[in-house]
Design a protein around this motif. Sequence first.
Motif, PDB file in Angstrom:
ATOM      1  N   GLU A  49       0.874  -1.330   0.263  1.00 34.63           N
ATOM      2  CA  GLU A  49       0.080  -0.322   0.157  1.00 34.63           C
ATOM      3  C   GLU A  49       0.876   1.287   0.046  1.00 34.63           C
ATOM      4  O   GLU A  49       0.449   2.218  -0.075  1.00 34.63           O
ATOM      5  N   HIS A  50       2.102   1.023  -0.123  1.00 34.17           N
ATOM      6  CA  HIS A  50       2.888   2.221   0.199  1.00 34.17           C
ATOM      7  C   HIS A  50       3.681   2.414  -1.372  1.00 34.17           C
ATOM      8  O   HIS A  50       4.351   1.385  -1.933  1.00 34.17           O
ATOM      9  N   VAL A  51       3.848   3.439  -1.819  1.00 37.39           N
ATOM     10  CA  VAL A  51       4.620   3.863  -2.988  1.00 37.39           C
ATOM     11  C   VAL A  51       5.877   4.555  -2.791  1.00 37.39           C
ATOM     12  O   VAL A  51       5.938   5.439  -2.105  1.00 37.39           O
ATOM     13  N   PHE A  52       6.943   3.876  -3.376  1.00 36.23           N
ATOM     14  CA  PHE A  52       8.286   4.374  -2.997  1.00 36.23           C
ATOM     15  C   PHE A  52       8.655   5.339  -4.325  1.00 36.23           C
ATOM     16  O   PHE A  52       8.640   4.676  -5.496  1.00 36.23           O
ATOM     17  N   LEU A  53       9.104   6.433  -3.971  1.00 36.89           N
ATOM     18  CA  LEU A  53       9.474   7.397  -5.109  1.00 36.89           C
ATOM     19  C   LEU A  53      11.096   7.662  -5.005  1.00 36.89           C
ATOM     20  O   LEU A  53      11.597   8.168  -3.996  1.00 36.89           O
ATOM     21  N   ASP A 131       5.578  -2.761   0.929  1.00 40.23           N
ATOM     22  CA  ASP A 131       4.484  -3.272   2.053  1.00 40.23           C
ATOM     23  C   ASP A 131       4.806  -2.353   3.412  1.00 40.23           C
ATOM     24  O   ASP A 131       3.927  -2.671   4.273  1.00 40.23           O
ATOM     25  N   ARG A 132       5.851  -1.604   3.352  1.00 42.08           N
ATOM     26  CA  ARG A 132       6.055  -0.734   4.660  1.00 42.08           C
ATOM     27  C   ARG A 132       6.297   0.446   4.346  1.00 42.08           C
ATOM     28  O   ARG A 132       7.124   1.120   3.179  1.00 42.08           O
ATOM     29  N   LYS A 133       6.069   1.518   5.225  1.00 48.64           N
ATOM     30  CA  LYS A 133       6.490   2.947   5.107  1.00 48.64           C
ATOM     31  C   LYS A 133       7.896   3.035   5.091  1.00 48.64           C
ATOM     32  O   LYS A 133       8.699   2.292   5.979  1.00 48.64           O
ATOM     33  N   LEU A 134       8.329   4.189   4.711  1.00 51.48           N
ATOM     34  CA  LEU A 134       9.994   4.452   4.735  1.00 51.48           C
ATOM     35  C   LEU A 134      10.118   5.229   6.035  1.00 51.48           C
ATOM     36  O   LEU A 134       9.618   6.515   6.129  1.00 51.48           O
ATOM     37  N   ARG A 135      10.815   4.760   7.077  1.00 50.72           N
ATOM     38  CA  ARG A 135      10.970   5.550   8.299  1.00 50.72           C
ATOM     39  C   ARG A 135      12.386   6.097   8.303  1.00 50.72           C
ATOM     40  O   ARG A 135      13.361   5.702   7.743  1.00 50.72           O
ATOM     41  N   ARG A 136      12.586   6.845   9.404  1.00 47.00           N
ATOM     42  CA  ARG A 136      13.723   7.611   9.485  1.00 47.00           C
ATOM     43  C   ARG A 136      14.849   6.801   9.904  1.00 47.00           C
ATOM     44  O   ARG A 136      14.730   5.653  10.674  1.00 47.00           O
ATOM     45  N   GLY A 137      15.993   6.911   9.388  1.00 45.05           N
ATOM     46  CA  GLY A 137      17.381   6.024   9.437  1.00 45.05           C
ATOM     47  C   GLY A 137      17.389   4.595   8.803  1.00 45.05           C
ATOM     48  O   GLY A 137      18.058   3.832   9.150  1.00 45.05           O
TER      49      GLY A 137
END
Length: 372
Positions: A49-53, A131-137
Motif C-alpha cells: 500500500e506504500h509507493v516508493f519514489l 509493504d512498509r512505510k519508509l522510516r527515519r534512518g
Amino acid sequence: MSTSINGGPQRPSLAYANAGPALNAVIKQQAEDFYVDEILGFEPSGVGEHVFLHIEKRCLTTLAVRDAIAKLAGCKLMDVGYSGLKDKWAVTRQWFSVYLSAKTEPNWLKLMIDSPSSQAYLRVLKVARHDRKLRRGTHKENAFTLVLRDVSDVDCLSMNAEDYFNQRLTTLREQGFPNYFGQQRFSSQNLAKARQLFDIDKRMPREQRSLCLSAARAYLFNLLLSERVKQDNWSHYLAGDVLMLAGSRSQFSLHEDTADWVNSSAADELMRQVNSIEQRLSEADIHISGPLCGRGESPLSAAALALETAVFRSEQALVDGLCRQGVEQARRPLRAMPKQLKWQFKSEKLQLCFVLPTGSYATVLLRELVEC
C-alpha cells in the motif's frame, strides 16, 4: 553560494583527531559541488500500500519535497515517509514513501519541478510499491561526490597541497574520523529552543519538538566525543565502554569486576579480552559507542562511566530534560569510517568520492581536512 562547515553559533569548539586543517577551501560554490546519493540497502518489494519514489532534487529541502508529494497524493504529511534529511544547496537523490491504501495513484510526473529563477528542480527517477512505510534512518548509507574549490594555505605548509591531501586523506581512510553530529543538526536555534522546552516545559509543535530533542542529544554526544578526542581514547578502549559492531546497532561490553584483577587467571583472561578488543578496534571491526541521552540506566561502568558523568555535569539540565520528555536512550559510534574513499587534486580543486553510513556527516569529514 558557499557554506561554512567549521564552528557555528550553537556548536562548541570540537577537538580534531589530527592537527587542525592547514588549507582553506570553498565548498558548495555551486549546488553540483555537493552530490549525495542515498543508498537504501534493499529493493522495494513491488507490492503493498506504500509507493516508493526515488527522487533527484536540486536546491530543495527534503521537507519541501515531502509537502509536494502529500499535496499531489491528497494525503496527510504523516503518510509521507523519508529516511534522512538532505541538504538544500546540493544535488541529492533520495527515497520517499507515500501511503495510498485504496486511493488512486496520481500521475507522479506532475511532481516535476524546473525553476530557472530559483535554480531548483525535482525529478522522479523510479516508482515502486512496498509493504512498509519508509522510516527515519532506514537507509544503509550515503554516497558523496564533493568538489572543493579555491584551495589555499591557512598556514605555511612544509609540503605542497597535493601531498597534504594525500597524507590527510590516507589517514582518514585508515583511521576514520570523529563521528560528530554536523552543524545541520543545530539549525534554527534548535538547541536554544530545547533549553526553553526543558526549563519551562514550553509546548511546541510535534515536528519542532522532535528537532529540538535531537539537537540536545547531538550536542551532548559531541561534548563527550570531543573530550575523548582530546584524551586520545575515542578509538581506544576505556574500561567500562560499550562497543558496537561496525555496520550494525548490535552492542556489547566486557564483564569487568575489580575482583577479577585479584585472581591472576581471571586478570590474564580479562587482559586477553582487552587486547582482542584493541585489535578489532584497529581493524575497524568494532567501534567505541557514545550516548544519545534519554531515560534509563547508563550501560557504562568503571572509567567510561566516570568520564561521561564528569563531561555532563555542567549540562545536567539537558540530560534530565531529555529523560522527562520520555526520550529513550541509545548509542552511536564515536568513529566513522569512510568507504571507497578516492580523491583527485588539480588546479586548486579537490574532488572527493566516498560512502558514509547513515547518520554520519560529510561536512564533519571535511572539517578534518580543510577550513571552509
